[in-house]
Structures are given as structure tokens and as C-alpha cells.
Write a protein that holds these residues in place. Structure first.
Motif, PDB file in Angstrom:
ATOM      1  N   MET A  61      13.593   0.005  -5.224  1.00  0.00           N
ATOM      2  CA  MET A  61      14.487  -1.134  -5.009  1.00  0.00           C
ATOM      3  C   MET A  61      15.939  -0.668  -4.956  1.00  0.00           C
ATOM      4  SD  MET A  61      14.698  -4.667  -7.191  1.00  0.00           S
ATOM      5  CE  MET A  61      15.709  -4.056  -8.531  1.00  0.00           C
ATOM      6  N   ASP A  62      16.274   0.321  -5.771  1.00  0.00           N
ATOM      7  CA  ASP A  62      17.628   0.852  -5.837  1.00  0.00           C
ATOM      8  C   ASP A  62      17.519   2.361  -6.047  1.00  0.00           C
ATOM      9  OD1 ASP A  62      20.206   1.668  -6.598  1.00  0.00           O
ATOM     10  OD2 ASP A  62      20.581  -0.149  -7.748  1.00  0.00           O
ATOM     11  N   SER A  63      18.280   3.134  -5.304  1.00  0.00           N
ATOM     12  CA  SER A  63      18.180   4.599  -5.415  1.00  0.00           C
ATOM     13  C   SER A  63      18.633   5.115  -6.780  1.00  0.00           C
ATOM     14  CB  SER A  63      18.993   5.275  -4.306  1.00  0.00           C
ATOM     15  OG  SER A  63      20.360   4.942  -4.431  1.00  0.00           O
ATOM     16  N   ASP A  64      19.375   4.309  -7.533  1.00  0.00           N
ATOM     17  CA  ASP A  64      19.849   4.735  -8.854  1.00  0.00           C
ATOM     18  C   ASP A  64      18.887   4.390  -9.993  1.00  0.00           C
ATOM     19  OD1 ASP A  64      22.192   5.812  -7.823  1.00  0.00           O
ATOM     20  OD2 ASP A  64      23.260   3.898  -7.976  1.00  0.00           O
ATOM     21  N   GLN A  65      17.822   3.648  -9.712  1.00  0.00           N
ATOM     22  CA  GLN A  65      16.909   3.284 -10.789  1.00  0.00           C
ATOM     23  C   GLN A  65      16.173   4.512 -11.303  1.00  0.00           C
ATOM     24  OE1 GLN A  65      14.652   0.534  -8.287  1.00  0.00           O
ATOM     25  NE2 GLN A  65      12.762   1.577  -8.882  1.00  0.00           N
ATOM     26  N   ALA A  66      15.845   4.495 -12.583  1.00  0.00           N
ATOM     27  CA  ALA A  66      15.256   5.666 -13.238  1.00  0.00           C
ATOM     28  C   ALA A  66      13.786   5.883 -12.890  1.00  0.00           C
ATOM     29  CB  ALA A  66      15.417   5.541 -14.747  1.00  0.00           C
ATOM     30  N   LEU A  67      13.022   4.814 -12.772  1.00  0.00           N
ATOM     31  CA  LEU A  67      11.584   4.923 -12.553  1.00  0.00           C
ATOM     32  C   LEU A  67      11.198   4.511 -11.129  1.00  0.00           C
ATOM     33  CD1 LEU A  67      10.355   3.421 -15.959  1.00  0.00           C
ATOM     34  CD2 LEU A  67      10.625   5.833 -15.344  1.00  0.00           C
ATOM     35  N   ALA A  68       9.960   4.768 -10.766  1.00  0.00           N
ATOM     36  CA  ALA A  68       9.472   4.489  -9.411  1.00  0.00           C
ATOM     37  C   ALA A  68       9.388   2.997  -9.096  1.00  0.00           C
ATOM     38  CB  ALA A  68       8.096   5.127  -9.215  1.00  0.00           C
ATOM     39  N   TRP A  69       9.167   2.177 -10.093  1.00  0.00           N
ATOM     40  CA  TRP A  69       9.075   0.724  -9.900  1.00  0.00           C
ATOM     41  C   TRP A  69      10.249   0.060 -10.576  1.00  0.00           C
ATOM     42  CZ3 TRP A  69       5.496  -2.076  -7.123  1.00  0.00           C
ATOM     43  CH2 TRP A  69       4.452  -1.333  -6.595  1.00  0.00           C
ATOM     44  N   PRO A  70      10.750  -1.053 -10.047  1.00  0.00           N
ATOM     45  CA  PRO A  70      10.265  -1.912  -8.953  1.00  0.00           C
ATOM     46  C   PRO A  70      10.537  -1.302  -7.582  1.00  0.00           C
ATOM     47  CG  PRO A  70      12.286  -2.816  -9.856  1.00  0.00           C
ATOM     48  CD  PRO A  70      11.923  -1.626 -10.699  1.00  0.00           C
ATOM     49  N   ARG A  71       9.807  -1.830  -6.570  1.00  0.00           N
ATOM     50  CA  ARG A  71       9.883  -1.286  -5.211  1.00  0.00           C
ATOM     51  C   ARG A  71      10.051  -2.401  -4.193  1.00  0.00           C
ATOM     52  NH1 ARG A  71       8.836   3.879  -5.501  1.00  0.00           N
ATOM     53  NH2 ARG A  71       8.288   4.233  -3.338  1.00  0.00           N
ATOM     54  N   GLN A  79       0.572  -9.632   2.102  1.00  0.00           N
ATOM     55  CA  GLN A  79       1.820 -10.258   1.691  1.00  0.00           C
ATOM     56  C   GLN A  79       2.793  -9.183   1.241  1.00  0.00           C
ATOM     57  OE1 GLN A  79       0.857 -12.871  -1.552  1.00  0.00           O
ATOM     58  NE2 GLN A  79       0.320 -14.568  -0.201  1.00  0.00           N
ATOM     59  N   ILE A  80       4.058  -9.338   1.648  1.00  0.00           N
ATOM     60  CA  ILE A  80       5.109  -8.455   1.149  1.00  0.00           C
ATOM     61  C   ILE A  80       5.570  -9.034  -0.186  1.00  0.00           C
ATOM     62  CG2 ILE A  80       7.420  -7.508   1.554  1.00  0.00           C
ATOM     63  CD1 ILE A  80       5.459  -6.437   3.567  1.00  0.00           C
ATOM     64  N   LYS A  81       5.489  -8.223  -1.231  1.00  0.00           N
ATOM     65  CA  LYS A  81       5.857  -8.678  -2.567  1.00  0.00           C
ATOM     66  C   LYS A  81       7.383  -8.682  -2.721  1.00  0.00           C
ATOM     67  CE  LYS A  81       1.702  -9.270  -3.948  1.00  0.00           C
ATOM     68  NZ  LYS A  81       1.212 -10.615  -4.162  1.00  0.00           N
ATOM     69  N   PRO A  82       7.919  -9.507  -3.621  1.00  0.00           N
ATOM     70  CA  PRO A  82       9.370  -9.543  -3.852  1.00  0.00           C
ATOM     71  C   PRO A  82       9.880  -8.176  -4.331  1.00  0.00           C
ATOM     72  CG  PRO A  82       8.270 -11.359  -5.002  1.00  0.00           C
ATOM     73  CD  PRO A  82       7.200 -10.473  -4.445  1.00  0.00           C
ATOM     74  N   ASP A  83      11.156  -7.898  -4.048  1.00  0.00           N
ATOM     75  CA  ASP A  83      11.738  -6.602  -4.401  1.00  0.00           C
ATOM     76  C   ASP A  83      11.691  -6.313  -5.893  1.00  0.00           C
ATOM     77  OD1 ASP A  83      12.231  -6.296  -1.745  1.00  0.00           O
ATOM     78  OD2 ASP A  83      14.401  -6.519  -1.895  1.00  0.00           O
ATOM     79  N   ASP A 154      -4.302   0.043  -5.637  1.00  0.00           N
ATOM     80  CA  ASP A 154      -3.720  -0.830  -4.614  1.00  0.00           C
ATOM     81  C   ASP A 154      -2.253  -0.537  -4.330  1.00  0.00           C
ATOM     82  OD1 ASP A 154      -6.058  -2.206  -4.221  1.00  0.00           O
ATOM     83  OD2 ASP A 154      -5.534  -3.859  -5.563  1.00  0.00           O
ATOM     84  N   TYR A 155      -1.593   0.215  -5.201  1.00  0.00           N
ATOM     85  CA  TYR A 155      -0.153   0.421  -5.083  1.00  0.00           C
ATOM     86  C   TYR A 155       0.233   1.807  -4.590  1.00  0.00           C
ATOM     87  CZ  TYR A 155      -0.415  -3.868  -7.656  1.00  0.00           C
ATOM     88  OH  TYR A 155      -0.725  -5.150  -8.027  1.00  0.00           O
ATOM     89  N   LEU A 156      -0.746   2.689  -4.462  1.00  0.00           N
ATOM     90  CA  LEU A 156      -0.474   4.043  -3.975  1.00  0.00           C
ATOM     91  C   LEU A 156      -0.644   4.107  -2.466  1.00  0.00           C
ATOM     92  CD1 LEU A 156      -2.345   6.073  -6.726  1.00  0.00           C
ATOM     93  CD2 LEU A 156       0.127   6.000  -6.363  1.00  0.00           C
ATOM     94  N   GLN A 157       0.152   4.973  -1.824  1.00  0.00           N
ATOM     95  CA  GLN A 157      -0.003   5.214  -0.399  1.00  0.00           C
ATOM     96  C   GLN A 157      -1.337   5.903  -0.192  1.00  0.00           C
ATOM     97  OE1 GLN A 157       2.338   5.496   2.442  1.00  0.00           O
ATOM     98  NE2 GLN A 157       3.977   4.365   1.470  1.00  0.00           N
ATOM     99  N   LYS A 158      -2.043   5.516   0.820  1.00  0.00           N
ATOM    100  CA  LYS A 158      -3.307   6.183   1.117  1.00  0.00           C
ATOM    101  C   LYS A 158      -3.003   7.444   1.916  1.00  0.00           C
ATOM    102  CE  LYS A 158      -6.251   2.201   0.716  1.00  0.00           C
ATOM    103  NZ  LYS A 158      -5.590   1.722  -0.391  1.00  0.00           N
ATOM    104  N   GLN A 159      -3.717   8.533   1.586  1.00  0.00           N
ATOM    105  CA  GLN A 159      -3.508   9.793   2.277  1.00  0.00           C
ATOM    106  C   GLN A 159      -4.847  10.357   2.697  1.00  0.00           C
ATOM    107  OE1 GLN A 159      -1.406  12.307  -0.418  1.00  0.00           O
ATOM    108  NE2 GLN A 159       0.483  11.174  -0.212  1.00  0.00           N
TER     109      GLN A 159
END
Length: 166
Positions: A61-71, A79-83, A154-159
Motif C-alpha cells: 500500500m505504501d513503499s515505506d510500510q514495514a511489512l508486506a501487508w496491507p497491499r 473482487q479487488i480488495k480495499p487498499d 489465496d494471497y500468494l502469487q502463483k508461480q
């Protein structure tokens, strides 16, 4: 004191769950965790760092956030989830991962046994185990199933390769 991410994209967040949350999770699911709060918090920090190395859907959501989420841009069930969306399964997955890491800590690789490759019953039982290869120097999973992987699915990119019907 553990700094908990609340969906705002904190720049100093260290975890998605508190030590109290981890204790409740351990009781509910019958997993072993350290008894003291500082060790529980350290385990949650380690699991959050492990999660940061995973390839998630969307982008921070923000490049300065410490963790990977929120996104942003996380699509789930068409459905696109809220930021500021912080799925409960991210928190549960972190706690499951923390318990898995603790299991790996208390069950060292050199004491694990592989699959049974020979069993003979003639008066006494002889059992032989396969050797567990650890040439990578990394710990192998303590258990064949990893609840955190299910929570994160459900939240990981499929590879990799996928079959496509024509």
C-alpha cells in the motif's frame, strides 16, 4: 513491546498478531510455543520476516510500510480488495508459521528420521529409516503439512507451470 500492523501500513510494524493472540492460537490448535512473552514476540518477528520474503498478490500500500501487508490491487474471488485490507488469514497464517518455526527450533534436523525403508518382523522388530538430505544447510519442515501454507494460499502469487484447458 511488539508493534502490531493494523491495516494502516505502519513504518515500524513488526507483526500482524500479538503474543496474546499467539497464546490463544496455540491453545485452540494444540501447538507448542515458548512459555515466555519475549520469546513469543521474537517468534512472531521471525515469522513476519519470513512472510516478507514471500511473493504476495498486489503491491504494498505504501513503499515505506514495514511489512508486506496491507497491499493494493489484491484480487480475490473476482473482487479487488480495499487498499487497507488486512485478511484474517494473514494473521492466522503468521501464527501458524510461528508455531512451525518453533517446531523446527525444538526438533533439530539431525534428530529427524526419514520414511521407513525397511521393516522386518521375526521375533523382534527391525526398522530402518531413510536418510534426510540436508545439503542446502536449511532446516527441513518438521511436519509434512504446513498450516501456514494453507492460510496464505489465496494471497500468494502463483508461480510455475499450470495446465490450461482448451
Amino acid at each position: 513491546m511488539l508493534i502490531i500492523e493494523d491495516g494502516t501500513g505502519k513504518t515500524n510494524a513488526e507483526s500482524y498478531a500479538s503474543a496474546a493472540d499467539l497464546v490463544m492460537y496455540a491453545v485452540k490448535f494444540g501447538v507448542t510455543i515458548p512459555a515466555d512473552e519475549p520469546a513469543q514476540e521474537a517468534l512472531l518477528r521471525r515469522s513476519a520476516l519470513t512472510m516478507d520474503g514471500m511473493i504476495w498478490k498486489g503491491r504494498k500500500m505504501d513503499s515505506d510500510q514495514a511489512l508486506a501487508w496491507p497491499r493494493r490491487g489484491v484480487e480475490l474471488d473476482c473482487q479487488i480488495k480495499p487498499d487497507n485490507y488486512l485478511p484474517a488469514r494473514i494473521q492466522y497464517g503468521q501464527m501458524a508459521l510461528a508455531a512451525e518455526i518453533h517446531t523446527d527450533d525444538i526438533d533439530p534436523v539431525e534428530k529427524r528420521k526419514g520414511a521407513i525403508t525397511l521393516e522386518r518382523v521375526e521375533g523382534t522388530v527391525t526398522r530402518e529409516y531413510a536418510t534426510i538430505s540436508n545439503t542446502s544447510g536449511r532446516l527441513l519442515p518438521a511436519a509434512p503439512d504446513r498450516p501456514s501454507a494453507t492460510q496464505f494460499a489465496d494471497y500468494l502469487q502463483k508461480q510455475g507451470l499450470f495446465a490450461v484447458r482448451a
